[in-house]
Design a protein around this motif. Structure first.
Motif, short mmCIF file in Angstrom:
data_model
loop_
_atom_site.label_atom_id
_atom_site.label_comp_id
_atom_site.label_asym_id
_atom_site.label_seq_id
_atom_site.Cartn_x
_atom_site.Cartn_y
_atom_site.Cartn_z
N GLY A 283 0.80 -1.21 0.00
CA GLY A 283 0.00 0.00 0.00
C GLY A 283 0.83 1.26 0.00
N ASP A 284 2.11 1.13 -0.34
CA ASP A 284 3.02 2.28 -0.36
C ASP A 284 2.94 2.95 -1.72
OD1 ASP A 284 5.14 4.07 -0.18
OD2 ASP A 284 6.34 2.69 1.03
N SER B 52 -2.83 6.01 9.01
CA SER B 52 -2.88 5.46 7.66
C SER B 52 -4.19 4.69 7.42
CB SER B 52 -1.68 4.55 7.40
OG SER B 52 -1.79 3.35 8.14
N ARG C 58 -2.54 0.13 4.13
CA ARG C 58 -1.09 0.05 4.26
C ARG C 58 -0.68 -0.90 5.37
NH1 ARG C 58 0.35 6.52 3.51
NH2 ARG C 58 -0.12 6.61 1.29
#
Length: 240
Positions: free
Chosen positions: A139-140, A178, A190
């Motif tokens: 999820g970066d 996040s 993430r």
């Protein structure tokens, strides 16, 4: 008397969260006093933290500048500037855990010979029955190709080596910033995933590990995923 690492691990002074680190140490039943090799050790903060909680730690990184800084800040710890695909200047069959974070050897195609030779050199550092753990964020939004390899790229990468591999996912906690951003549709969920590989109980020589890597080319034709394809194409353009 051996003490377990199952106690709560407080703040970790690096990007890797305490929650993920504790799961790695507890999940692999790593006793205090065990030997840990950090690959992609950076400037040594995680190595120092693990030593402070009674592990015996060494670190390698492909950035000489980071290694020089780590040596200056933590002179009691052994650090080496090395590229695993070329050599690992450490004693063979001597570590209980090899923990791989950032490492340039895994930026490109994970099914290529260079990446698999890097892993062979690292596996040669493990004791029989030891573990290698590759930890990556998901999820970066970073554009770095290395961060976009799919999880099954790693299992395919390790398939040529005798041993057992398993994947675990650790999404960020529900109360984290996040996760709230994900719930509001601002970005993908993430967290981290780990690919854990357990070495066989038999002693395997470094040359034998490299033989397994070379044989892997028969099962790893082409790129492991679109990220590797894109990285290879970018490399070709730079050469041209």
């Amino acid at each position: 008397m051996a003490y377990s690492a199952s106690s709560f691990i407080p703040a970790v002074p690096v990007q890797l969260s305490a929650r993920v680190l504790s799961r790695i140490l507890i999940g692999h039943r790593l006793a205090f006093g065990s030997r840990v090799l950090l690959v992609g050790c950076g400037t040594g903060e995680l190595a120092s933290f693990l030593e402070d909680i009674s592990f015996e730690v060494s670190g390698i990184d492909d950035s000489l500048g980071s290694v020089d800084e780590a040596r200056e800040m933590f002179p009691r710890i052994e650090f080496h500037a090395a590229q695993p695909s070329e050599s690992v200047p450490l004693e063979h069959h001597s570590y209980d855990l090899v923990l791989v974070q950032e490492c340039g050897s895994y930026t490109d195609n994970l099914l290529g010979l260079s990446a698999r030779i890097a892993t062979a050199n690292l596996l040669a550092c493990l004791k029989p029955g030891g573990h290698a753990v590759f930890v990556r964020p998901f999820g970066d939004d970073s554009p770095l190709p290395m961060k976009h390899h799919q999880q099954n790229c790693w299992t395919r990468h390790l398939a040529c080596f005798p041993g057992e591999a398993a994947i675990s996912n650790y999404a960020d906690p529900w109360l984290s910033r996040s996760t709230w951003g994900w719930l509001r549709g601002r970005h993908a969920r993430r967290g981290y995933y780990t690919v854990s590989w357990r070495a066989p109980q038999l002693l395997v020589s470094p040359d034998r590990w490299r033989e397994f890597a070379k044989r892997g080319l028969m099962t790893g034709q082409g790129a492991c995923c679109e990220a590797a394809n894109g990285c290879c194409e970018a490399g070709k353009r730079r050469v041209a």
